[in-house]
Design a protein around this motif. Structure first.
Motif, PDB file in Angstrom:
ATOM      1  N   ALA A 100      11.875  10.177  25.106  1.00 33.77           N
ATOM      2  CA  ALA A 100      12.031  11.621  25.260  1.00 33.77           C
ATOM      3  C   ALA A 100      12.199  12.289  23.912  1.00 33.77           C
ATOM      4  N   THR A 101      11.788  13.542  23.838  1.00 37.26           N
ATOM      5  CA  THR A 101      12.000  14.330  22.639  1.00 37.26           C
ATOM      6  C   THR A 101      13.493  14.416  22.340  1.00 37.26           C
ATOM      7  N   GLY A 102      13.852  14.294  21.061  1.00 36.56           N
ATOM      8  CA  GLY A 102      15.245  14.410  20.664  1.00 36.56           C
ATOM      9  C   GLY A 102      16.031  13.127  20.743  1.00 36.56           C
ATOM     10  N   THR A 103      15.340  11.969  20.790  1.00 31.13           N
ATOM     11  CA  THR A 103      16.037  10.687  20.902  1.00 31.13           C
ATOM     12  C   THR A 103      15.983   9.864  19.622  1.00 31.13           C
ATOM     13  N   GLY A 104      15.550  10.457  18.512  1.00 25.89           N
ATOM     14  CA  GLY A 104      15.596   9.739  17.241  1.00 25.89           C
ATOM     15  C   GLY A 104      14.339   8.982  16.887  1.00 25.89           C
ATOM     16  N   LYS A 105      13.186   9.410  17.429  1.00 20.58           N
ATOM     17  CA  LYS A 105      11.935   8.691  17.135  1.00 20.58           C
ATOM     18  C   LYS A 105      11.584   8.736  15.654  1.00 20.58           C
ATOM     19  N   THR A 106      11.852   9.865  14.996  1.00 23.97           N
ATOM     20  CA  THR A 106      11.441  10.005  13.597  1.00 23.97           C
ATOM     21  C   THR A 106      12.101   8.949  12.719  1.00 23.97           C
ATOM     22  N   LEU A 107      13.403   8.796  12.844  1.00 20.78           N
ATOM     23  CA  LEU A 107      14.100   7.798  12.032  1.00 20.78           C
ATOM     24  C   LEU A 107      13.654   6.386  12.403  1.00 20.78           C
ATOM     25  N   ALA A 108      13.244   6.187  13.661  1.00 18.63           N
ATOM     26  CA  ALA A 108      12.822   4.858  14.107  1.00 18.63           C
ATOM     27  C   ALA A 108      11.603   4.352  13.350  1.00 18.63           C
ATOM     28  N   PHE A 109      10.686   5.241  12.977  1.00 21.48           N
ATOM     29  CA  PHE A 109       9.539   4.774  12.183  1.00 21.48           C
ATOM     30  C   PHE A 109       9.709   5.052  10.699  1.00 21.48           C
ATOM     31  N   ALA A 110      10.543   6.043  10.337  1.00 24.82           N
ATOM     32  CA  ALA A 110      10.705   6.384   8.916  1.00 24.82           C
ATOM     33  C   ALA A 110      11.424   5.285   8.141  1.00 24.82           C
TER      34      ALA A 110
END
Length: 441
Positions: free
Chosen positions: A69-79
Protein backbone atom coordinates in the motif's frame (compact mmCIF):
# COMPACT_ATOMS: atom_id res chain seq x y z
CA UNK A 1 21.47 -19.46 -20.61
CA UNK A 2 21.60 -16.08 -22.43
CA UNK A 3 19.85 -13.22 -20.68
CA UNK A 4 17.28 -12.72 -23.44
CA UNK A 5 16.36 -16.43 -23.28
CA UNK A 6 15.99 -16.22 -19.51
CA UNK A 7 13.70 -13.23 -19.91
CA UNK A 8 11.56 -15.04 -22.46
CA UNK A 9 11.24 -17.99 -20.09
CA UNK A 10 10.41 -15.67 -17.22
CA UNK A 11 7.64 -14.04 -19.24
CA UNK A 12 5.82 -17.35 -19.50
CA UNK A 13 6.52 -18.49 -15.93
CA UNK A 14 4.42 -17.64 -12.89
CA UNK A 15 5.96 -15.35 -10.30
CA UNK A 16 6.73 -17.34 -7.18
CA UNK A 17 5.46 -15.97 -3.86
CA UNK A 18 7.91 -15.09 -1.12
CA UNK A 19 7.85 -16.77 2.26
CA UNK A 20 6.42 -14.56 4.98
CA UNK A 21 9.05 -13.64 7.55
CA UNK A 22 8.48 -12.83 11.21
CA UNK A 23 9.02 -9.26 12.30
CA UNK A 24 12.66 -8.22 11.99
CA UNK A 25 14.77 -5.30 13.16
CA UNK A 26 16.90 -3.17 10.82
CA UNK A 27 19.96 -4.90 12.27
CA UNK A 28 18.62 -8.23 10.97
CA UNK A 29 18.39 -7.15 7.31
CA UNK A 30 22.05 -7.31 6.29
CA UNK A 31 22.61 -3.56 6.15
CA UNK A 32 26.03 -2.04 6.78
CA UNK A 33 26.88 -0.14 9.98
CA UNK A 34 26.86 3.09 7.95
CA UNK A 35 23.27 2.48 6.82
CA UNK A 36 22.20 1.53 10.34
CA UNK A 37 23.73 4.75 11.62
CA UNK A 38 21.81 6.78 9.03
CA UNK A 39 18.58 4.95 9.95
CA UNK A 40 19.13 5.72 13.64
CA UNK A 41 19.81 9.38 12.81
CA UNK A 42 16.47 9.47 10.95
CA UNK A 43 14.85 8.02 14.10
CA UNK A 44 13.38 5.03 12.28
CA UNK A 45 12.83 2.35 14.90
CA UNK A 46 11.35 -0.70 13.16
CA UNK A 47 11.28 -1.61 9.46
CA UNK A 48 7.87 -1.80 7.87
CA UNK A 49 6.76 -5.17 6.44
CA UNK A 50 7.72 -4.20 2.88
CA UNK A 51 11.16 -3.09 4.11
CA UNK A 52 11.62 -6.31 6.08
CA UNK A 53 10.87 -8.45 3.05
CA UNK A 54 12.42 -6.35 0.28
CA UNK A 55 15.79 -5.26 1.65
CA UNK A 56 17.45 -8.71 2.06
CA UNK A 57 16.72 -10.02 -1.48
CA UNK A 58 17.48 -6.58 -2.92
CA UNK A 59 20.87 -6.60 -1.21
CA UNK A 60 21.44 -10.05 -2.74
CA UNK A 61 20.84 -8.64 -6.23
CA UNK A 62 17.55 -10.45 -6.84
CA UNK A 63 14.86 -9.15 -9.16
CA UNK A 64 11.83 -8.16 -7.09
CA UNK A 65 8.15 -7.50 -7.64
CA UNK A 66 6.54 -5.95 -4.56
CA UNK A 67 2.93 -5.09 -3.85
CA UNK A 68 2.41 -2.76 -0.92
CA UNK A 69 0.00 0.00 0.00
CA UNK A 70 0.99 3.60 -0.52
CA UNK A 71 2.69 5.04 2.56
CA UNK A 72 4.28 1.80 3.79
CA UNK A 73 7.95 2.66 3.21
CA UNK A 74 8.53 1.32 -0.30
CA UNK A 75 11.00 4.08 -1.18
CA UNK A 76 13.44 3.27 1.60
CA UNK A 77 13.03 -0.45 0.81
CA UNK A 78 14.75 -0.04 -2.56
CA UNK A 79 16.84 3.08 -1.81
CA UNK A 80 18.96 1.50 0.92
CA UNK A 81 20.06 -1.50 -1.19
CA UNK A 82 20.88 0.82 -4.10
CA UNK A 83 23.05 3.00 -1.86
CA UNK A 84 24.83 -0.05 -0.40
CA UNK A 85 25.60 -1.32 -3.88
CA UNK A 86 26.86 1.96 -5.29
CA UNK A 87 29.20 3.11 -2.52
CA UNK A 88 32.57 3.86 -4.14
CA UNK A 89 31.17 3.62 -7.67
CA UNK A 90 31.08 6.45 -10.19
CA UNK A 91 28.77 7.18 -13.11
CA UNK A 92 25.05 6.51 -13.54
CA UNK A 93 24.58 2.98 -12.20
CA UNK A 94 20.95 3.02 -11.03
CA UNK A 95 17.77 4.30 -12.67
CA UNK A 96 14.50 4.86 -10.82
CA UNK A 97 11.40 5.59 -12.90
CA UNK A 98 8.32 7.12 -11.27
CA UNK A 99 5.08 8.55 -12.70
CA UNK A 100 4.96 12.06 -11.20
CA UNK A 101 7.25 14.95 -10.40
CA UNK A 102 6.23 14.82 -6.75
CA UNK A 103 7.19 11.17 -6.43
CA UNK A 104 10.52 11.76 -8.20
CA UNK A 105 11.26 14.56 -5.75
CA UNK A 106 10.39 12.34 -2.78
CA UNK A 107 12.63 9.51 -3.99
CA UNK A 108 15.49 11.88 -4.74
CA UNK A 109 15.28 13.38 -1.26
CA UNK A 110 15.44 9.93 0.37
CA UNK A 111 18.51 8.98 -1.66
CA UNK A 112 20.17 12.27 -0.77
CA UNK A 113 19.31 11.87 2.90
CA UNK A 114 20.78 8.37 3.18
CA UNK A 115 23.40 8.48 0.44
CA UNK A 116 25.06 11.90 0.77
CA UNK A 117 27.58 10.90 3.45
CA UNK A 118 28.46 7.78 1.47
CA UNK A 119 29.13 9.54 -1.82
CA UNK A 120 26.00 8.29 -3.58
CA UNK A 121 24.39 11.19 -5.44
CA UNK A 122 21.07 11.50 -7.28
CA UNK A 123 19.92 13.64 -10.18
CA UNK A 124 16.25 14.56 -10.55
CA UNK A 125 14.88 14.40 -14.11
CA UNK A 126 11.34 15.78 -14.45
CA UNK A 127 9.30 17.92 -16.80
CA UNK A 128 8.23 21.43 -15.93
CA UNK A 129 11.76 22.44 -14.94
CA UNK A 130 14.73 23.74 -16.91
CA UNK A 131 16.93 21.24 -18.74
CA UNK A 132 20.26 22.92 -17.94
CA UNK A 133 20.44 21.88 -14.29
CA UNK A 134 19.42 18.35 -15.21
CA UNK A 135 22.04 18.15 -17.96
CA UNK A 136 24.68 19.33 -15.49
CA UNK A 137 23.70 16.58 -13.05
CA UNK A 138 23.82 13.95 -15.77
CA UNK A 139 27.24 15.14 -16.99
CA UNK A 140 28.57 14.99 -13.45
CA UNK A 141 27.87 11.26 -13.56
CA UNK A 142 25.69 11.13 -10.49
CA UNK A 143 25.17 7.55 -9.47
CA UNK A 144 21.35 7.46 -9.38
CA UNK A 145 19.00 8.89 -12.00
CA UNK A 146 15.47 9.45 -10.71
CA UNK A 147 13.15 10.34 -13.56
CA UNK A 148 9.70 10.50 -15.04
CA UNK A 149 9.63 8.49 -18.29
CA UNK A 150 8.71 11.37 -20.59
CA UNK A 151 11.48 13.73 -19.52
CA UNK A 152 14.06 10.94 -19.58
CA UNK A 153 13.08 10.24 -23.18
CA UNK A 154 13.71 13.93 -23.93
CA UNK A 155 17.26 13.57 -22.63
CA UNK A 156 17.81 10.34 -24.57
CA UNK A 157 16.67 12.09 -27.76
CA UNK A 158 19.09 14.96 -27.10
CA UNK A 159 21.95 12.63 -26.28
CA UNK A 160 22.33 14.12 -22.80
CA UNK A 161 21.58 10.86 -20.94
CA UNK A 162 23.29 7.48 -21.20
CA UNK A 163 21.89 4.32 -19.68
CA UNK A 164 24.43 1.76 -20.89
CA UNK A 165 26.02 1.34 -17.44
CA UNK A 166 22.80 0.92 -15.46
CA UNK A 167 23.04 -2.00 -13.04
CA UNK A 168 19.82 -1.45 -11.07
CA UNK A 169 16.45 -0.47 -12.54
CA UNK A 170 13.51 0.43 -10.30
CA UNK A 171 9.98 0.87 -11.64
CA UNK A 172 8.17 2.59 -8.80
CA UNK A 173 4.38 2.88 -8.93
CA UNK A 174 4.46 0.81 -12.10
CA UNK A 175 0.69 0.52 -12.20
CA UNK A 176 0.33 4.28 -12.27
CA UNK A 177 2.93 4.68 -15.04
CA UNK A 178 1.09 2.15 -17.19
CA UNK A 179 -2.26 3.74 -16.37
CA UNK A 180 -0.92 7.14 -17.47
CA UNK A 181 0.05 5.73 -20.86
CA UNK A 182 3.82 5.55 -20.30
CA UNK A 183 4.19 1.98 -21.56
CA UNK A 184 5.83 2.98 -24.91
CA UNK A 185 8.34 5.20 -23.11
CA UNK A 186 9.05 2.51 -20.52
CA UNK A 187 9.65 -0.08 -23.23
CA UNK A 188 12.02 2.25 -25.05
CA UNK A 189 13.93 2.93 -21.83
CA UNK A 190 14.16 -0.81 -21.19
CA UNK A 191 15.76 -1.17 -24.62
CA UNK A 192 18.44 1.34 -23.56
CA UNK A 193 19.51 -0.32 -20.31
CA UNK A 194 21.71 -3.46 -20.21
CA UNK A 195 19.85 -6.78 -20.19
CA UNK A 196 22.07 -7.95 -17.37
CA UNK A 197 20.78 -5.91 -14.46
CA UNK A 198 18.77 -6.07 -11.28
CA UNK A 199 15.15 -4.94 -11.70
CA UNK A 200 12.72 -4.04 -8.95
CA UNK A 201 9.08 -3.33 -9.73
CA UNK A 202 6.92 -1.82 -7.00
CA UNK A 203 3.19 -1.25 -7.23
CA UNK A 204 0.24 -0.60 -4.95
CA UNK A 205 -2.05 -2.64 -7.22
CA UNK A 206 -1.32 -5.66 -9.36
CA UNK A 207 -3.62 -5.82 -12.36
CA UNK A 208 -3.17 -8.01 -15.42
CA UNK A 209 -1.22 -5.36 -17.35
CA UNK A 210 1.26 -4.84 -14.51
CA UNK A 211 1.76 -8.59 -14.07
CA UNK A 212 2.33 -9.04 -17.80
CA UNK A 213 4.81 -6.16 -17.91
CA UNK A 214 6.63 -7.56 -14.88
CA UNK A 215 7.03 -10.98 -16.47
CA UNK A 216 8.49 -9.36 -19.58
CA UNK A 217 11.19 -7.39 -17.77
CA UNK A 218 12.07 -9.36 -14.63
CA UNK A 219 13.99 -12.62 -14.33
CA UNK A 220 12.99 -15.16 -11.68
CA UNK A 221 11.76 -12.41 -9.36
CA UNK A 222 11.06 -12.68 -5.67
CA UNK A 223 7.44 -11.72 -5.12
CA UNK A 224 6.67 -9.67 -2.05
CA UNK A 225 3.03 -9.09 -1.18
CA UNK A 226 2.43 -7.25 2.08
CA UNK A 227 -1.23 -6.67 1.21
CA UNK A 228 -4.02 -8.13 -0.88
CA UNK A 229 -4.49 -6.36 -4.20
CA UNK A 230 -6.90 -3.48 -3.70
CA UNK A 231 -6.27 -3.13 0.03
CA UNK A 232 -6.23 0.38 1.43
CA UNK A 233 -4.20 1.49 4.44
CA UNK A 234 -5.61 -0.51 7.35
CA UNK A 235 -5.32 2.38 9.82
CA UNK A 236 -7.45 4.68 7.67
CA UNK A 237 -11.02 4.99 8.92
CA UNK A 238 -13.22 5.22 5.83
CA UNK A 239 -16.69 6.74 5.61
CA UNK A 240 -19.01 7.57 2.73
CA UNK A 241 -21.44 10.49 2.60
CA UNK A 242 -24.39 10.27 0.21
CA UNK A 243 -24.86 13.83 -1.00
CA UNK A 244 -26.02 15.69 -4.08
CA UNK A 245 -23.44 17.58 -6.13
CA UNK A 246 -24.70 20.95 -4.91
CA UNK A 247 -24.40 19.76 -1.31
CA UNK A 248 -20.74 18.76 -1.49
CA UNK A 249 -19.29 22.18 -0.73
CA UNK A 250 -21.50 22.82 2.37
CA UNK A 251 -20.63 19.29 3.57
CA UNK A 252 -16.90 19.89 3.18
CA UNK A 253 -17.18 23.21 5.01
CA UNK A 254 -19.05 21.52 7.86
CA UNK A 255 -16.42 18.77 8.18
CA UNK A 256 -13.58 21.30 8.16
CA UNK A 257 -15.34 23.28 10.89
CA UNK A 258 -15.53 20.22 13.17
CA UNK A 259 -11.78 19.98 13.86
CA UNK A 260 -8.41 21.41 12.87
CA UNK A 261 -6.97 18.38 11.08
CA UNK A 262 -4.80 18.89 8.03
CA UNK A 263 -7.01 17.94 5.09
CA UNK A 264 -6.21 16.79 1.57
CA UNK A 265 -9.16 17.15 -0.82
CA UNK A 266 -9.26 15.35 -4.17
CA UNK A 267 -11.25 16.61 -7.12
CA UNK A 268 -11.57 14.97 -10.51
CA UNK A 269 -10.52 17.89 -12.71
CA UNK A 270 -8.23 20.91 -12.67
CA UNK A 271 -11.22 23.21 -13.18
CA UNK A 272 -13.03 21.85 -10.12
CA UNK A 273 -9.84 22.07 -8.04
CA UNK A 274 -9.51 25.76 -8.89
CA UNK A 275 -13.18 26.47 -8.20
CA UNK A 276 -13.18 24.59 -4.92
CA UNK A 277 -9.97 26.22 -3.67
CA UNK A 278 -11.37 29.68 -4.40
CA UNK A 279 -14.67 28.87 -2.70
CA UNK A 280 -12.96 27.56 0.45
CA UNK A 281 -10.66 30.58 0.55
CA UNK A 282 -13.68 32.85 0.28
CA UNK A 283 -15.19 31.09 3.30
CA UNK A 284 -12.10 31.74 5.42
CA UNK A 285 -10.07 28.55 5.07
CA UNK A 286 -6.32 28.62 4.40
CA UNK A 287 -6.05 26.66 1.12
CA UNK A 288 -3.37 25.67 -1.39
CA UNK A 289 -3.88 23.75 -4.62
CA UNK A 290 -1.89 21.52 -6.95
CA UNK A 291 -2.82 20.17 -10.36
CA UNK A 292 -1.36 19.74 -13.83
CA UNK A 293 -1.72 23.40 -14.84
CA UNK A 294 0.33 24.64 -11.89
CA UNK A 295 4.04 25.18 -12.52
CA UNK A 296 6.58 23.10 -10.64
CA UNK A 297 7.54 26.05 -8.46
CA UNK A 298 3.87 26.67 -7.63
CA UNK A 299 3.35 23.00 -6.77
CA UNK A 300 6.48 22.97 -4.61
CA UNK A 301 5.33 26.11 -2.79
CA UNK A 302 1.86 24.65 -2.19
CA UNK A 303 3.31 21.43 -0.78
CA UNK A 304 5.73 23.31 1.45
CA UNK A 305 2.94 25.53 2.80
CA UNK A 306 0.87 22.40 3.50
CA UNK A 307 3.76 20.59 5.20
CA UNK A 308 4.66 23.59 7.35
CA UNK A 309 1.08 24.23 8.44
CA UNK A 310 0.92 27.57 6.68
CA UNK A 311 -2.21 26.25 5.01
CA UNK A 312 -4.47 23.61 6.46
CA UNK A 313 -6.25 22.43 3.31
CA UNK A 314 -4.66 21.20 0.08
CA UNK A 315 -6.95 20.73 -2.92
CA UNK A 316 -5.51 18.43 -5.57
CA UNK A 317 -6.27 16.32 -8.58
CA UNK A 318 -4.94 12.77 -8.79
CA UNK A 319 -1.56 14.14 -9.88
CA UNK A 320 -0.88 14.17 -6.12
CA UNK A 321 -2.33 10.77 -5.26
CA UNK A 322 1.16 9.30 -5.38
CA UNK A 323 4.39 10.89 -4.41
CA UNK A 324 2.85 13.36 -2.00
CA UNK A 325 5.09 12.92 1.03
CA UNK A 326 3.46 14.76 3.91
CA UNK A 327 3.45 13.33 7.40
CA UNK A 328 0.32 13.16 9.51
CA UNK A 329 -2.38 14.14 7.03
CA UNK A 330 -5.35 13.81 9.34
CA UNK A 331 -8.16 13.72 6.79
CA UNK A 332 -8.43 12.79 3.12
CA UNK A 333 -11.61 13.86 1.36
CA UNK A 334 -12.63 12.42 -2.00
CA UNK A 335 -14.78 15.37 -3.10
CA UNK A 336 -15.26 13.54 -6.41
CA UNK A 337 -15.01 9.76 -6.56
CA UNK A 338 -12.22 8.25 -8.65
CA UNK A 339 -13.12 7.21 -12.17
CA UNK A 340 -10.74 4.25 -11.82
CA UNK A 341 -11.13 2.17 -8.67
CA UNK A 342 -7.39 1.64 -8.27
CA UNK A 343 -6.89 5.39 -7.85
CA UNK A 344 -9.07 5.34 -4.74
CA UNK A 345 -6.45 3.15 -3.02
CA UNK A 346 -3.76 5.74 -3.65
CA UNK A 347 -5.91 8.63 -2.52
CA UNK A 348 -6.67 6.93 0.79
CA UNK A 349 -3.01 6.00 1.13
CA UNK A 350 -2.19 9.67 1.69
CA UNK A 351 -3.50 9.35 5.26
CA UNK A 352 -2.53 6.71 7.82
CA UNK A 353 1.02 6.63 6.46
CA UNK A 354 3.67 4.56 8.24
CA UNK A 355 2.38 4.04 11.81
CA UNK A 356 0.00 6.99 11.80
CA UNK A 357 -3.78 6.85 11.67
CA UNK A 358 -6.25 9.02 9.85
CA UNK A 359 -9.69 9.22 8.33
CA UNK A 360 -10.95 9.28 4.76
CA UNK A 361 -14.31 10.62 3.63
CA UNK A 362 -15.82 9.91 0.23
CA UNK A 363 -18.61 12.11 -1.14
CA UNK A 364 -20.94 10.08 -3.35
CA UNK A 365 -23.59 11.81 -5.43
CA UNK A 366 -26.35 9.82 -7.15
CA UNK A 367 -24.42 10.14 -10.43
CA UNK A 368 -21.37 8.50 -8.81
CA UNK A 369 -23.10 5.48 -7.31
CA UNK A 370 -21.71 3.06 -9.87
CA UNK A 371 -18.21 4.37 -9.22
CA UNK A 372 -18.71 3.70 -5.50
CA UNK A 373 -19.78 0.12 -6.19
CA UNK A 374 -16.70 -0.41 -8.33
CA UNK A 375 -14.48 0.94 -5.55
CA UNK A 376 -16.14 -1.34 -2.99
CA UNK A 377 -15.81 -4.29 -5.33
CA UNK A 378 -12.11 -3.62 -5.95
CA UNK A 379 -11.25 -3.05 -2.29
CA UNK A 380 -13.61 -5.79 -1.09
CA UNK A 381 -14.91 -3.34 1.47
CA UNK A 382 -18.39 -1.98 2.08
CA UNK A 383 -17.79 1.62 3.05
CA UNK A 384 -19.82 2.52 6.14
CA UNK A 385 -22.29 5.34 5.76
CA UNK A 386 -21.53 8.52 7.70
CA UNK A 387 -24.17 10.63 9.38
CA UNK A 388 -24.58 14.05 7.79
CA UNK A 389 -23.65 17.03 9.98
CA UNK A 390 -26.57 18.73 11.67
CA UNK A 391 -28.52 21.01 9.39
CA UNK A 392 -27.50 19.37 6.13
CA UNK A 393 -30.01 17.24 4.19
CA UNK A 394 -29.41 13.51 4.20
CA UNK A 395 -30.10 11.33 1.18
CA UNK A 396 -31.49 7.82 1.65
CA UNK A 397 -28.89 5.13 1.17
CA UNK A 398 -29.29 4.00 -2.45
CA UNK A 399 -29.96 0.41 -3.40
CA UNK A 400 -27.18 -1.32 -5.30
CA UNK A 401 -27.98 -1.67 -9.01
CA UNK A 402 -28.36 -5.15 -10.49
CA UNK A 403 -25.03 -6.75 -11.37
CA UNK A 404 -25.66 -6.54 -15.10
CA UNK A 405 -26.12 -2.76 -14.86
CA UNK A 406 -22.77 -2.18 -13.20
CA UNK A 407 -19.74 -1.24 -15.27
CA UNK A 408 -18.15 -4.32 -16.77
CA UNK A 409 -14.61 -3.12 -16.11
CA UNK A 410 -12.81 -0.96 -13.57
CA UNK A 411 -10.00 0.15 -15.80
CA UNK A 412 -10.75 2.01 -19.06
CA UNK A 413 -7.78 0.29 -20.72
CA UNK A 414 -9.57 -3.06 -20.50
CA UNK A 415 -12.92 -1.84 -21.82
CA UNK A 416 -14.64 -4.01 -24.46
CA UNK A 417 -15.14 -2.70 -28.00
CA UNK A 418 -17.78 0.00 -28.15
CA UNK A 419 -17.52 0.79 -24.43
CA UNK A 420 -16.61 4.41 -23.72
CA UNK A 421 -15.82 5.01 -20.05
CA UNK A 422 -15.74 8.56 -18.77
CA UNK A 423 -12.33 10.14 -19.25
CA UNK A 424 -10.21 11.34 -16.36
CA UNK A 425 -10.94 14.92 -17.34
CA UNK A 426 -14.71 14.65 -17.61
CA UNK A 427 -16.46 16.93 -15.16
CA UNK A 428 -19.10 15.23 -12.97
CA UNK A 429 -22.65 16.24 -13.60
CA UNK A 430 -23.96 18.98 -11.38
CA UNK A 431 -22.67 22.48 -10.73
CA UNK A 432 -19.03 23.12 -10.04
CA UNK A 433 -18.20 24.09 -6.46
CA UNK A 434 -18.68 27.80 -5.92
CA UNK A 435 -20.69 28.21 -9.14
CA UNK A 436 -23.65 29.84 -7.44
CA UNK A 437 -25.59 26.70 -6.51
CA UNK A 438 -27.00 26.50 -2.99
CA UNK A 439 -24.10 26.75 -0.55
CA UNK A 440 -21.60 27.55 -3.27
CA UNK A 441 -21.24 31.29 -2.89
Amino acid sequence: MPAHVERAAAEAAPIAPVEVHPELAFTDLGLSPASLEAIAAAEFKTPTPVQQRTIPPALAGKDIIATAATGTGKTLAFALPIIERLVGRRGARALVLAPTRELVQQITEVIRQFGARRGVRAVEIVGGMGMDLQVRGLREGREVIVATPGRLIDHLDRGTARLDQIEVLVLDEADRMLDMGFKPQMERILDCVPEKRQTMLLSATMGAEVASFARACLVDPVRIATMTNGTVASRAEQLVYYVRQEGKLPLLQALLAKDDKTTLVFTRTKHRAEKLAKSLTKHGFAVARIHGDRSQSQRNAALEDFRSGEVRVLVATDVAARGLDVEEIGHVVCFDLSLVAEDHVHRIGRTARASASGCASSFCSPEELKLLHEIEKFTRTKLPRAQMPEGLPALPEPVAPPAEERPAVRDPRNAPPGHRPASRTDTPRGPAPGSGARGGS
